[in-house]
Design an enzyme around this catalytic site. Structure first.
Site, PDB file in Angstrom:
ATOM      1  N   ASP A  83       0.472  -1.378   0.143  1.00  0.00           N
ATOM      2  CA  ASP A  83      -0.330  -0.118  -0.400  1.00  0.00           C
ATOM      3  C   ASP A  83       0.976   1.159   0.012  1.00  0.00           C
ATOM      4  OD1 ASP A  83      -2.542   1.018   0.368  1.00  0.00           O
ATOM      5  OD2 ASP A  83      -2.231   1.385   2.480  1.00  0.00           O
ATOM      6  N   HIS A 177      -7.304  10.759   6.072  1.00  0.00           N
ATOM      7  CA  HIS A 177      -6.133   9.709   6.801  1.00  0.00           C
ATOM      8  C   HIS A 177      -6.406  10.031   7.877  1.00  0.00           C
ATOM      9  CE1 HIS A 177      -4.415   8.402   2.929  1.00  0.00           C
ATOM     10  NE2 HIS A 177      -4.266   6.738   3.510  1.00  0.00           N
TER      11      HIS A 177
HETATM   12  O1  G3H Z   1      -4.657   3.065   2.982  1.00  0.00           O
HETATM   13  C1  G3H Z   1      -4.659   3.480   3.714  1.00  0.00           C
HETATM   14  C2  G3H Z   1      -5.052   3.632   4.194  1.00  0.00           C
HETATM   15  O2  G3H Z   1      -6.476   4.933   3.872  1.00  0.00           O
HETATM   16  C3  G3H Z   1      -6.247   3.361   5.380  1.00  0.00           C
HETATM   17  O3  G3H Z   1      -6.407   5.466   5.984  1.00  0.00           O
HETATM   18  O4  G3H Z   1      -5.838   4.222   8.056  1.00  0.00           O
HETATM   19  O5  G3H Z   1      -7.347   6.123   7.941  1.00  0.00           O
HETATM   20  O6  G3H Z   1      -7.899   4.060   7.644  1.00  0.00           O
HETATM   21  P1  G3H Z   1      -6.521   5.339   8.146  1.00  0.00           P
HETATM   22 ZN    ZN Z   2      -4.451   5.493   2.624  1.00  0.00          ZN
END
Ligand code: G3H
Ligand code: ZN
Length: 279
Positions: A83, A177
């Site tokens: 990711d 995020h």
């Molecule tokens: O790529 C990962 C996500 O966008 C996670 O985002 O930690 O705000 O839920 P988050």
């Molecule tokens: Zn993300």
């Protein structure tokens, strides 16, 4: 069983439900995500970010091997996704470490630079069988770069997908995020316009901050892969904090990690029920 991410996302899209993708930092995260998915009876995606790799001394191999082993022993389909990759060198390690997909994130570059870098990454990724996600319009909040006004333009998104050949597109539609409260509001008109303009499945990042009813509406509106990270860490750290508050002399990590892992698993089960109730 380990399953290509592209298959999990395509199946969710066909059924009109969301495919939950959860961020893995430690082995306990991977175990919790799979346990939580088994309890919900849903396929799930384990994703390891470039930031998590950095935490593991910049080495992808050990944490990827652990996540892959957990995936292989599961009774539900589990995808393995790399990711938010900004480094070409890391992107090129994905397929060899068992990943079925990777997100190549050049969203900090201006449009033409993003297109050129992403198209090159997609070509390399496809050559080794990877399903590639990328992003247009930086999702606010990452690395402190909070830009609440940033949105993905539907026409630009369509052009970007055609020019790069990506398999899925992360869009900026109101989430941010690393939110620890669930009060983000999404732009549902924009989601519908992007869905109508773009042929590939759409990805929502920063989903920890999105309330359940907004998530259901987003999935009904065309979001397919739904990324959740921070909500797991809120559950994990909250349980550890409570265990240490109850016994300040605790030493054996199993005493507090067991409950922390259970809390993450419950968070995953709850989220998957929301995403699959959208149909
Ligand atoms: O790529 C990962 C996500 O966008 C996670 O985002 O930690 O705000 O839920 P988050
Ligand atoms: Zn993300």
């Amino acid at each position: 069983m380990l399953t290509p991410t592209g298959e999990i996302v395509a199946d969710a899209r066909r059924r009109g439900v969301g495919a939950g993708a959860f961020n893995v930092i430690t082995v306990e995260h991977a175990e919790a995500v799979v346990t939580g998915a088994e309890a919900a009876g849903c396929a799930v995606i384990l994703q390891i970010s470039e930031n998590a790799v950095r935490f593991h001394h910049g080495r992808l191999g050990p944490i990827a091997a652990a996540a892959k082993a957990v995936a292989e022993l599961s009774s539900v389909p589990v995808g393995l996704h790399l990711d938010h990759v900004e480094s070409d060198e890391l992107f090129d390690q994905a397929a060899g470490n068992g990943f079925g997909s990777a997100m190549y994130d050049a969203s900090k570059l201006e449009y033409s630079g993003n297109v050129a870098a992403t198209a090159r990454a997609v070509a390399r990724g496809h050559a080794c069988g990877l399903w590639v996600e990328s992003e247009l319009g930086e999702v606010g909040g990452k690395d402190g770069a909070h830009k609440p006004g940033v949105r993905t333009d539907p026409d630009e998104a369509a052009q970007f997908v055609r020019a790069t050949g990506v398999d899925a597109l992360a869009v900026a539609v109101g989430s941010a995020h690393a939110m620890t409260t669930q009060d983000a509001r999404l732009d549902h008109d924009l989601i519908a316009r992007i869905r109508d303009a773009v042929a590939v499945p759409l990805v929502l990042h920063g989903s920890s901050g999105v309330p359940d009813d907004e998530l259901r509406a987003a999935v009904r509106g065309g979001l397919v892969k739904v990324n959740i990270g921070t909500a797991l860490n809120v559950a994990f750290t909250g349980a550890i904090r409570e265990a240490i508050r109850r016994d300040a002399n605790v030493v054996d990590p199993r005493k507090y990690l067991r409950n922390a892992r259970d809390e993450m698993a419950e968070t995953v089960t709850r989220a998957l029920r929301v995403l699959t109730a959208a149909a």
